[in-house]
Write an enzyme that holds these catalytic residues in place. Structure first.
Site, PDB file in Angstrom:
ATOM      1  CG  HIS A 136      -1.638   1.104   1.404  1.00  0.00           C
ATOM      2  ND1 HIS A 136      -3.155   1.108   0.817  1.00  0.00           N
ATOM      3  CD2 HIS A 136      -1.775   2.427   1.860  1.00  0.00           C
ATOM      4  CE1 HIS A 136      -3.509   2.473   1.227  1.00  0.00           C
ATOM      5  NE2 HIS A 136      -2.648   2.957   1.711  1.00  0.00           N
ATOM      6  CD  GLU A 137       1.932   3.591   3.771  1.00  0.00           C
ATOM      7  OE1 GLU A 137       2.377   4.772   3.421  1.00  0.00           O
ATOM      8  OE2 GLU A 137       0.724   3.604   4.284  1.00  0.00           O
TER       9      GLU A 137
END
Length: 347
Positions: free
Chosen positions: A18-19
């Protein structure tokens, strides 16, 4: 140890990717990323390269991206700051995180389909499972038995057998069965099922596994992501309309399910991983301040009105968003602890 590794792998992979989505698009948009780390907590190892500090942190349960000027109090109006970018560029950066979770889920679902196949209920009159204590079990039927005839009716499809059984509660039926190529006869009397108002003997059709090619597996992966997204939003919508609290699972509950599922094999574990990644994408797309969806909403507002929210309004919105997120977290954690307590008492 297996449970701990499964939990670390699940949370680490889903949150880190996600990051990573935010990181890649931020770099593409020439936004300075001050820190990109795997894990959180104290730094174990770090190195600076091209203006970004890359670090490995103690707790391997995710990751973190710190962009220059991403907070109002940090904004100086410099070109490489996050909040200095056009509204559409900020949307691209923010949306990249949950989209990466969707891509991960598609890949995982596709891998499960490709390597393990998909179950398909057979139309042939072959028994898949027997319900213990039901008439079929008492009559001596077994999984793998093929129904050749019911009375004088020749059976070629499962639906034909099911229709006769459903219409015959309390009536003795004469079945001709083939077991390993050997035919024999037996009698069975369907039991009346009150809710459905039909006769049942306690059998299910055979379920076969079908393997798909790479392209069809990817399409199935996309199909699964769409299905679970629509299902989740429909469920949340019904809960909102009925003013009922939805059943939520927090980190404690998710960790428990991951630990249990990891012991059942790779197929179930990977499918659960795909579900969790889909869930993280959905949650982050919710239009709640402090979440990615909230940032997207603010950026869209700026794109439509041609002016950003004031600092005061932004602070109020973020405070509201934080309160909503904490409420969701506390409710989910409460549900998790209740389930753990009830499960412990039952044991």
């Amino acid at each position: 140890m297996l449970s701990l590794l499964a939990i670390a792998f699940t949370f680490g992979l889903v949150i880190f990717l996600h990051e990573l989505g935010h990181f890649f698009v931020a770099k593409k948009k020439k936004i300075k990323v001050e820190n990109f780390s795997f894990g959180f907590g104290p730094e174990i190892y770090g190195r600076e390269f091209a203006g970004t500090r890359y670090s490995l942190r103690l707790v391997p349960l995710g990751g973190m991206v710190k962009m220059k000027g991403e907070l109002l109090e940090e904004k100086k109006g410099e070109a490489d700051e996050f909040l200095s970018q056009p509204w559409y560029s900020r949307i691209a950066v923010v949306a990249a995180g949950p989209l990466m979770n969707y891509f991960l889920a598609i890949f995982i679902f596709a891998a499960v389909v490709y390597f393990w196949g998909i179950p398909k209920v057979s139309t042939e009159p072959v028994i898949g499972e027997i319900v213990a204590g039901m008439p079929a079990d008492e009559a001596g039927l077994k999984p793998g038995d093929r129904i050749l005839k019911i009375g004088e009716k020749k059976i070629t499809l499962w639906e034909e057998a099911a229709k006769i059984i459903h219409q015959s509660p309390g009536k003795k039926l004469e079945l001709e069965i083939s077991r390993k190529g050997e035919p024999f006869h037996l009698s069975v009397t369907p039991k009346f099922e009150e809710k459905q108002k039909i006769g049942l003997i306690g059998i299910t059709p055979e379920v076969k596994t079908i393997k798909l090619g790479l392209l069809n597996s990817l399409l199935k992966g996309v199909e699964q992501v769409i299905f679970w997204t629509v299902f989740t939003f429909a469920y949340l919508g019904r809960s909102l309309v009925k003013l009922t609290a939805p059943e939520l699972a927090g980190p404690v509950g998710i960790a428990q399910v991951v630990a249990q599922t990891a012991k059942t094999g790779w197929q179930n574990f990977l499918y659960l991983l795909g579900l969790i990644s889909t869930g993280v994408a959905i949650f982050n797309f919710l239009p709640i301040p402090m979440l990615d969806g909230g940032h997207i909403l603010f950026s869209l507002w700026e794109g439509v009105t041609k002016k950003p929210l004031t600092k005061q309004k932004m602070k109020m919105a973020n405070a509201l968003g934080l309160a909503i997120i904490l409420t969701i977290f506390l409710l989910a954690t409460y549900n998790d602890l209740v389930r753990l307590l009830v499960g412990g008492l039952k044991r």
